[in-house]
Write a protein that holds these residues in place. Structure first.
Motif, PDB file in Angstrom:
ATOM      1  N   VAL A 164       0.898  -1.239   0.046  1.00 54.78           N
ATOM      2  CA  VAL A 164      -0.061   0.013  -0.004  1.00 54.78           C
ATOM      3  C   VAL A 164       0.810   1.398  -0.218  1.00 54.78           C
ATOM      4  CG1 VAL A 164      -1.605   1.236   1.345  1.00 54.78           C
ATOM      5  CG2 VAL A 164      -1.981  -1.112   1.370  1.00 54.78           C
ATOM      6  N   ASN A 165       0.542   1.995  -1.043  1.00 56.56           N
ATOM      7  CA  ASN A 165       1.373   3.441  -1.071  1.00 56.56           C
ATOM      8  C   ASN A 165       2.882   3.058  -1.337  1.00 56.56           C
ATOM      9  OD1 ASN A 165      -0.598   5.089  -0.569  1.00 56.56           O
ATOM     10  ND2 ASN A 165      -0.351   5.094   1.572  1.00 56.56           N
ATOM     11  N   HIS A 166       3.036   2.114  -2.263  1.00 51.45           N
ATOM     12  CA  HIS A 166       4.510   1.660  -2.662  1.00 51.45           C
ATOM     13  C   HIS A 166       5.080   2.844  -3.629  1.00 51.45           C
ATOM     14  CE1 HIS A 166       2.729  -0.234  -5.889  1.00 51.45           C
ATOM     15  NE2 HIS A 166       3.901  -0.460  -6.653  1.00 51.45           N
ATOM     16  N   LYS A 167       3.921   3.552  -4.366  1.00 50.08           N
ATOM     17  CA  LYS A 167       4.553   4.628  -5.391  1.00 50.08           C
ATOM     18  C   LYS A 167       4.034   5.751  -4.898  1.00 50.08           C
ATOM     19  CE  LYS A 167       4.707   1.395  -9.543  1.00 50.08           C
ATOM     20  NZ  LYS A 167       3.853   1.383 -10.889  1.00 50.08           N
ATOM     21  N   VAL A 168       5.248   6.897  -4.824  1.00 53.13           N
ATOM     22  CA  VAL A 168       4.724   8.185  -4.591  1.00 53.13           C
ATOM     23  C   VAL A 168       4.463   8.913  -5.706  1.00 53.13           C
ATOM     24  CG1 VAL A 168       5.710  10.120  -3.049  1.00 53.13           C
ATOM     25  CG2 VAL A 168       6.071   7.807  -2.532  1.00 53.13           C
ATOM     26  N   TYR A 169       3.387   9.613  -5.849  1.00 56.01           N
ATOM     27  CA  TYR A 169       2.965  10.361  -7.048  1.00 56.01           C
ATOM     28  C   TYR A 169       2.764  11.895  -6.493  1.00 56.01           C
ATOM     29  CZ  TYR A 169       2.074   6.147  -9.698  1.00 56.01           C
ATOM     30  OH  TYR A 169       2.168   4.824 -10.386  1.00 56.01           O
ATOM     31  N   THR A 170       2.702  12.745  -7.492  1.00 53.48           N
ATOM     32  CA  THR A 170       2.441  13.974  -7.285  1.00 53.48           C
ATOM     33  C   THR A 170       1.008  14.307  -6.584  1.00 53.48           C
ATOM     34  OG1 THR A 170       1.737  14.136  -9.613  1.00 53.48           O
ATOM     35  CG2 THR A 170       3.968  15.035  -8.937  1.00 53.48           C
ATOM     36  N   ARG A 171      -0.028  13.332  -6.724  1.00 55.15           N
ATOM     37  CA  ARG A 171      -1.357  13.532  -6.344  1.00 55.15           C
ATOM     38  C   ARG A 171      -1.272  13.374  -4.752  1.00 55.15           C
ATOM     39  NH1 ARG A 171      -1.615   7.733  -7.861  1.00 55.15           N
ATOM     40  NH2 ARG A 171      -2.454   8.559  -9.874  1.00 55.15           N
ATOM     41  N   HIS A 172      -0.124  12.918  -4.360  1.00 53.58           N
ATOM     42  CA  HIS A 172       0.119  12.923  -2.764  1.00 53.58           C
ATOM     43  C   HIS A 172       0.537  14.142  -2.072  1.00 53.58           C
ATOM     44  CE1 HIS A 172       0.850   8.465  -3.743  1.00 53.58           C
ATOM     45  NE2 HIS A 172      -0.268   8.523  -2.817  1.00 53.58           N
ATOM     46  N   MET A 173       0.832  15.241  -3.091  1.00 56.29           N
ATOM     47  CA  MET A 173       1.396  16.570  -2.442  1.00 56.29           C
ATOM     48  C   MET A 173       0.013  17.418  -2.057  1.00 56.29           C
ATOM     49  SD  MET A 173       4.288  17.280  -5.470  1.00 56.29           S
ATOM     50  CE  MET A 173       4.239  19.079  -5.212  1.00 56.29           C
ATOM     51  N   THR A 174      -0.004  17.847  -0.838  1.00 54.94           N
ATOM     52  CA  THR A 174      -0.741  18.705  -0.245  1.00 54.94           C
ATOM     53  C   THR A 174      -0.531  20.066  -0.086  1.00 54.94           C
ATOM     54  OG1 THR A 174      -1.635  16.550   1.018  1.00 54.94           O
ATOM     55  CG2 THR A 174      -2.786  18.577   1.541  1.00 54.94           C
ATOM     56  N   TRP A 175      -1.565  20.855  -0.902  1.00 55.51           N
ATOM     57  CA  TRP A 175      -1.036  22.310  -0.676  1.00 55.51           C
ATOM     58  C   TRP A 175      -1.302  22.757   0.931  1.00 55.51           C
ATOM     59  CZ3 TRP A 175      -5.196  26.560  -1.629  1.00 55.51           C
ATOM     60  CH2 TRP A 175      -4.436  27.884  -1.457  1.00 55.51           C
ATOM     61  N   VAL A 176      -0.301  23.749   1.404  1.00 60.24           N
ATOM     62  CA  VAL A 176      -0.506  23.997   2.845  1.00 60.24           C
ATOM     63  C   VAL A 176      -0.599  25.540   2.590  1.00 60.24           C
ATOM     64  CG1 VAL A 176       0.374  24.242   4.883  1.00 60.24           C
ATOM     65  CG2 VAL A 176       0.784  22.300   3.667  1.00 60.24           C
ATOM     66  N   PRO A 177      -1.855  26.167   2.828  1.00 65.44           N
ATOM     67  CA  PRO A 177      -1.902  27.689   2.533  1.00 65.44           C
ATOM     68  C   PRO A 177      -1.254  28.226   3.678  1.00 65.44           C
ATOM     69  CG  PRO A 177      -4.083  26.561   2.605  1.00 65.44           C
ATOM     70  CD  PRO A 177      -3.041  25.584   2.932  1.00 65.44           C
ATOM     71  N   LEU A 178      -0.708  29.415   3.087  1.00 70.02           N
ATOM     72  CA  LEU A 178       0.093  30.406   4.165  1.00 70.02           C
ATOM     73  C   LEU A 178      -0.669  31.801   4.104  1.00 70.02           C
ATOM     74  CD1 LEU A 178       3.656  30.248   2.903  1.00 70.02           C
ATOM     75  CD2 LEU A 178       2.797  29.286   4.856  1.00 70.02           C
ATOM     76  N   GLY A 179      -1.006  32.301   5.239  1.00 72.74           N
ATOM     77  CA  GLY A 179      -1.764  33.516   5.561  1.00 72.74           C
ATOM     78  C   GLY A 179      -3.170  33.460   5.087  1.00 72.74           C
ATOM     79  N   ASN A 180      -3.563  34.353   4.148  1.00 71.43           N
ATOM     80  CA  ASN A 180      -4.825  34.355   3.591  1.00 71.43           C
ATOM     81  C   ASN A 180      -5.011  33.577   2.289  1.00 71.43           C
ATOM     82  OD1 ASN A 180      -3.501  36.151   2.043  1.00 71.43           O
ATOM     83  ND2 ASN A 180      -4.993  37.672   2.023  1.00 71.43           N
ATOM     84  N   GLN A 181      -4.028  32.678   1.764  1.00 72.17           N
ATOM     85  CA  GLN A 181      -4.093  32.132   0.549  1.00 72.17           C
ATOM     86  C   GLN A 181      -5.345  31.329   0.253  1.00 72.17           C
ATOM     87  OE1 GLN A 181      -0.304  30.072   0.278  1.00 72.17           O
ATOM     88  NE2 GLN A 181       0.634  31.883  -0.620  1.00 72.17           N
ATOM     89  N   ALA A 182      -5.787  30.772   1.282  1.00 70.53           N
ATOM     90  CA  ALA A 182      -6.951  29.943   1.525  1.00 70.53           C
ATOM     91  C   ALA A 182      -7.972  30.692   0.912  1.00 70.53           C
ATOM     92  CB  ALA A 182      -7.244  29.196   2.558  1.00 70.53           C
ATOM     93  N   ASP A 183      -8.400  31.867   1.207  1.00 71.65           N
ATOM     94  CA  ASP A 183      -9.458  32.821   0.779  1.00 71.65           C
ATOM     95  C   ASP A 183      -9.307  33.378  -0.355  1.00 71.65           C
ATOM     96  OD1 ASP A 183     -10.442  32.490   3.351  1.00 71.65           O
ATOM     97  OD2 ASP A 183      -9.243  34.232   4.312  1.00 71.65           O
TER      98      ASP A 183
END
Length: 346
Positions: A164-183
């Motif tokens: 399980v999860n033996h291949k690491v793809y770019t889909r596993h990258m999670t955006w972490v908003p800084l400041g008000n980027q989420a808005d």
């Protein structure tokens, strides 16, 4: 008459011969040809210059730029490659990496992943700034751990079934908003361009846990910031039949060129070769291997007709990249004029 045609060919065509290429250099500068007014004229340039879009889709664009010199065409190409900014991974903070991929190699691979983010909405990070802000930095988290699949068949040897999860793809990258980027940025707009790029392979017990910081940059500083997969141009082919080619020779002639360039038509009961679409030709010069045919054809390229091909990495649409390259070129011209004004004032 023959002399006038020779001069016109020298001015407007690059001719491909059997053993070389003629008329390579631009010669239509003022005073070089008697009877020709080659002085710069803006009205004449605006009349002759045009841009024709031939094909455009989500990631690629083909267009013709007619009426310019090779220096301008090449400057435009180089700006597309190296001076239109994008966002790319610049710093990787590795918390844990027990894969077989070394930290440095992993960071390099991450840097080459195209990031879907409009660079026009961000500022360049100031030199020396260690901590990024919401106006100059994007953050992504990558945390993947490989485990065994308890439901896998005992006799299976397929890694896709065993782990399980033996291949690491770019889909596993999670955006972490800084400041008000989420808005500011709607969900799903900040992401890798492709979600199926393979980053690394793991085995049970191995783990990758890291934080990525993306900044704005240009390809001149590093190739990872280049917004295009390719940006190239070629001169429009010009193929002229110097004498009628009929019968079996017409069929043989059509096979010397790319499909669609030469067509064979029935005219008064005879097969006759005609030039249908020279744009499709790649100029393999196969024709020069045939003694009977090579004197019947002239191969040339139109000197001021450039066929541009732009393929975006997906960061921005290709038409936007072209418009941004034009803005960069205009900015260079303005700076040059300002420098001239400054020198004159001094």
């Amino acid at each position: 008459m023959a002399a006038a045609q020779a001069v016109e060919e020298m001015r407007t065509r690059v001719v491909l011969g059997e053993f070389g290429v003629r008329n390579v250099h631009t010669t239509d500068f003022p005073g070089n040809y008697s009877g020709y007014d080659d002085a710069w004229d803006q009205d004449r340039f605006e009349k002759n210059f045009r841009v024709d879009v031939v094909h455009m889709d989500e990631n690629s664009l083909e267009f013709d730029m007619v009426g310019i010199d090779a220096a301008i065409a090449n400057a435009f190409r180089r700006i597309l490659l190296a001076e239109v900014p994008t966002m790319a991974v610049e710093k990787v903070l590795v918390y844990n990496n027990t894969s077989i991929v070394q930290d440095e190699i992993l960071a390099h691979r991450l840097g080459l992943i195209p990031i879907h983010a409009d660079p026009r909405l961000f500022e360049y990070r100031n030199q020396g700034d260690e901590e990024g802000t919401e106006i100059d930095t994007l953050q992504f988290r990558l945390h993947v751990r490989c485990t065994r699949n308890p439901r896998a068949a005992k006799d299976s040897s397929d890694p896709n079934e065993l782990y399980v999860n033996h291949k690491v793809y770019t889909r596993h990258m999670t955006w972490v908003p800084l400041g008000n980027q989420a808005d500011v940025f709607p969900e799903g707009t900040i992401r890798p361009v492709h979600d199926d790029i393979l980053i690394a392979q793991l085995r049970p017990g191995q783990e990758i846990d890291l934080l990525m910081q993306c900044v704005k940059g240009i390809g001149k500083d590093h190739a990872k910031f280049s917004p295009v997969a390719t940006a190239s141009y070629r001169l429009l082919p010009d193929i002229t039949l110097l004498e009628p080619v009929e019968g079996a020779a017409a069929e043989e002639l059509s096979r010397c060129f790319s499909p669609g360039v030469i067509e064979v038509k029935e005219v008064q009961g005879k097969k006759v070769a005609i030039v249908a679409n020279p744009r499709l030709d790649t100029f393999s010069r196969e024709i020069f291997r045939h003694e009977k045919l090579k004197k019947a054809v002239r191969l040339a390229r139109v000197r001021d007709h450039y066929i541009f091909s732009v393929e975006s990495t997906g960061v921005l649409p290709p038409d936007v990249l072209v418009s941004e390259a034009i803005k960069v070129l205009m900015g260079k011209c303005r700076r040059f004029l300002d420098e001239l004004d400054t020198v004159q004032m001094d």
